[in-house]
Design a protein around this motif. Sequence first.
Motif, PDB file in Angstrom:
ATOM      1  N   UNK A  63       0.831  -1.216   0.000  1.00 31.36           N
ATOM      2  CA  UNK A  63       0.000   0.000   0.000  1.00 31.36           C
ATOM      3  C   UNK A  63       0.862   1.261   0.000  1.00 31.36           C
ATOM      4  N   UNK A  64       1.947   1.253   0.771  1.00 31.15           N
ATOM      5  CA  UNK A  64       2.857   2.396   0.794  1.00 31.15           C
ATOM      6  C   UNK A  64       3.501   2.591  -0.570  1.00 31.15           C
ATOM      7  N   UNK A  65       3.979   1.505  -1.165  1.00 31.98           N
ATOM      8  CA  UNK A  65       4.586   1.570  -2.489  1.00 31.98           C
ATOM      9  C   UNK A  65       3.590   2.138  -3.498  1.00 31.98           C
ATOM     10  N   UNK A  66       2.343   1.640  -3.450  1.00 29.02           N
ATOM     11  CA  UNK A  66       1.314   2.116  -4.377  1.00 29.02           C
ATOM     12  C   UNK A  66       1.069   3.607  -4.206  1.00 29.02           C
ATOM     13  N   UNK A  67       0.908   4.063  -2.973  1.00 31.99           N
ATOM     14  CA  UNK A  67       0.619   5.474  -2.736  1.00 31.99           C
ATOM     15  C   UNK A  67       1.736   6.367  -3.256  1.00 31.99           C
ATOM     16  N   UNK A  68       2.974   6.013  -2.944  1.00 35.91           N
ATOM     17  CA  UNK A  68       4.101   6.814  -3.410  1.00 35.91           C
ATOM     18  C   UNK A  68       4.220   6.777  -4.929  1.00 35.91           C
ATOM     19  N   UNK A  69       4.074   5.593  -5.505  1.00 35.90           N
ATOM     20  CA  UNK A  69       4.203   5.451  -6.960  1.00 35.90           C
ATOM     21  C   UNK A  69       3.110   6.230  -7.696  1.00 35.90           C
ATOM     22  N   UNK A  70       1.901   6.216  -7.170  1.00 36.87           N
ATOM     23  CA  UNK A  70       0.818   6.987  -7.787  1.00 36.87           C
ATOM     24  C   UNK A  70       1.116   8.485  -7.751  1.00 36.87           C
ATOM     25  N   UNK A  71       1.627   8.982  -6.623  1.00 41.67           N
ATOM     26  CA  UNK A  71       1.972  10.404  -6.527  1.00 41.67           C
ATOM     27  C   UNK A  71       3.095  10.761  -7.493  1.00 41.67           C
ATOM     28  N   UNK A  72       4.103   9.908  -7.564  1.00 40.04           N
ATOM     29  CA  UNK A  72       5.234  10.160  -8.470  1.00 40.04           C
ATOM     30  C   UNK A  72       4.758  10.139  -9.920  1.00 40.04           C
ATOM     31  N   UNK A  73       3.990   9.115 -10.278  1.00 40.92           N
ATOM     32  CA  UNK A  73       3.497   9.009 -11.654  1.00 40.92           C
ATOM     33  C   UNK A  73       2.670  10.229 -12.029  1.00 40.92           C
ATOM     34  N   UNK A  74       1.806  10.665 -11.123  1.00 41.33           N
ATOM     35  CA  UNK A  74       0.991  11.841 -11.397  1.00 41.33           C
ATOM     36  C   UNK A  74       1.826  13.105 -11.564  1.00 41.33           C
ATOM     37  N   UNK A  75       2.812  13.273 -10.704  1.00 39.20           N
ATOM     38  CA  UNK A  75       3.650  14.482 -10.755  1.00 39.20           C
ATOM     39  C   UNK A  75       4.528  14.518 -12.001  1.00 39.20           C
ATOM     40  N   UNK A  76       4.961  13.350 -12.463  1.00 39.69           N
ATOM     41  CA  UNK A  76       5.873  13.297 -13.605  1.00 39.69           C
ATOM     42  C   UNK A  76       5.184  12.957 -14.926  1.00 39.69           C
ATOM     43  N   UNK A  77       3.869  12.739 -14.881  1.00 39.26           N
ATOM     44  CA  UNK A  77       3.114  12.476 -16.102  1.00 39.26           C
ATOM     45  C   UNK A  77       3.262  11.061 -16.645  1.00 39.26           C
ATOM     46  N   UNK A  78       3.555  10.103 -15.768  1.00 38.19           N
ATOM     47  CA  UNK A  78       3.670   8.708 -16.197  1.00 38.19           C
ATOM     48  C   UNK A  78       2.358   7.976 -15.956  1.00 38.19           C
ATOM     49  N   UNK A  79       2.123   6.964 -16.760  1.00 32.50           N
ATOM     50  CA  UNK A  79       0.965   6.100 -16.546  1.00 32.50           C
ATOM     51  C   UNK A  79       1.293   5.136 -15.409  1.00 32.50           C
ATOM     52  N   UNK A  80       0.325   4.887 -14.551  1.00 32.01           N
ATOM     53  CA  UNK A  80       0.509   3.934 -13.447  1.00 32.01           C
ATOM     54  C   UNK A  80      -0.026   2.578 -13.897  1.00 32.01           C
ATOM     55  N   UNK A  81       0.697   1.504 -13.632  1.00 28.21           N
ATOM     56  CA  UNK A  81       0.263   0.172 -14.083  1.00 28.21           C
ATOM     57  C   UNK A  81      -0.792  -0.453 -13.161  1.00 28.21           C
ATOM     58  N   UNK A  82      -2.005   0.079 -13.217  1.00 31.14           N
ATOM     59  CA  UNK A  82      -3.086  -0.388 -12.345  1.00 31.14           C
ATOM     60  C   UNK A  82      -3.364  -1.881 -12.527  1.00 31.14           C
ATOM     61  N   UNK A  83      -3.329  -2.359 -13.765  1.00 33.36           N
ATOM     62  CA  UNK A  83      -3.631  -3.776 -14.023  1.00 33.36           C
ATOM     63  C   UNK A  83      -2.580  -4.675 -13.378  1.00 33.36           C
ATOM     64  N   UNK A  84      -1.325  -4.288 -13.453  1.00 32.70           N
ATOM     65  CA  UNK A  84      -0.259  -5.090 -12.834  1.00 32.70           C
ATOM     66  C   UNK A  84      -0.422  -5.112 -11.325  1.00 32.70           C
ATOM     67  N   UNK A  85      -0.750  -3.975 -10.755  1.00 30.84           N
ATOM     68  CA  UNK A  85      -0.956  -3.926  -9.301  1.00 30.84           C
ATOM     69  C   UNK A  85      -2.132  -4.817  -8.888  1.00 30.84           C
ATOM     70  N   UNK A  86      -3.224  -4.724  -9.637  1.00 29.46           N
ATOM     71  CA  UNK A  86      -4.401  -5.541  -9.337  1.00 29.46           C
ATOM     72  C   UNK A  86      -4.048  -7.028  -9.396  1.00 29.46           C
ATOM     73  N   UNK A  87      -3.254  -7.418 -10.370  1.00 32.72           N
ATOM     74  CA  UNK A  87      -2.830  -8.815 -10.489  1.00 32.72           C
ATOM     75  C   UNK A  87      -1.964  -9.235  -9.310  1.00 32.72           C
TER      76      UNK A  87
END
Length: 100
Positions: A63-87
């Motif tokens: 959960x911590x990794x996801x939260x940080x990665x989502x913030x980073x992806x949003x700030x830098x304009x990257x797509x977040x791999x939601x499907x990989x996380x869900x898997x």
Amino acid sequence: MKGLLLRLMEIHARVKNGMAYDTWWDGRFIDSWAEEQALSELKNAFAHYDPADVLRALRVTMRLFQRLALEIAGALGYAYPHAAEKSAVAWLDLKAGMVN
């Protein structure tokens, strides 16, 4: 895995404070440069030596990794791999069910 989490925390601190922000080396003085919320969550990301607590700590880490990665992806304009996380979460849920 914790090494990757540390790296993500370093990137997160730089995204929030500027890319030249000093995060020291290998987690040194982490309590002086990391986000307070991340530090609070990190305290619960380590387990005692029993299967239930290992699973609990793994979920906290994810959960911590996801939260940080989502913030980073949003700030830098990257797509977040939601499907990989869900898997990954589904796989962990499956394995956790086999252990219980």
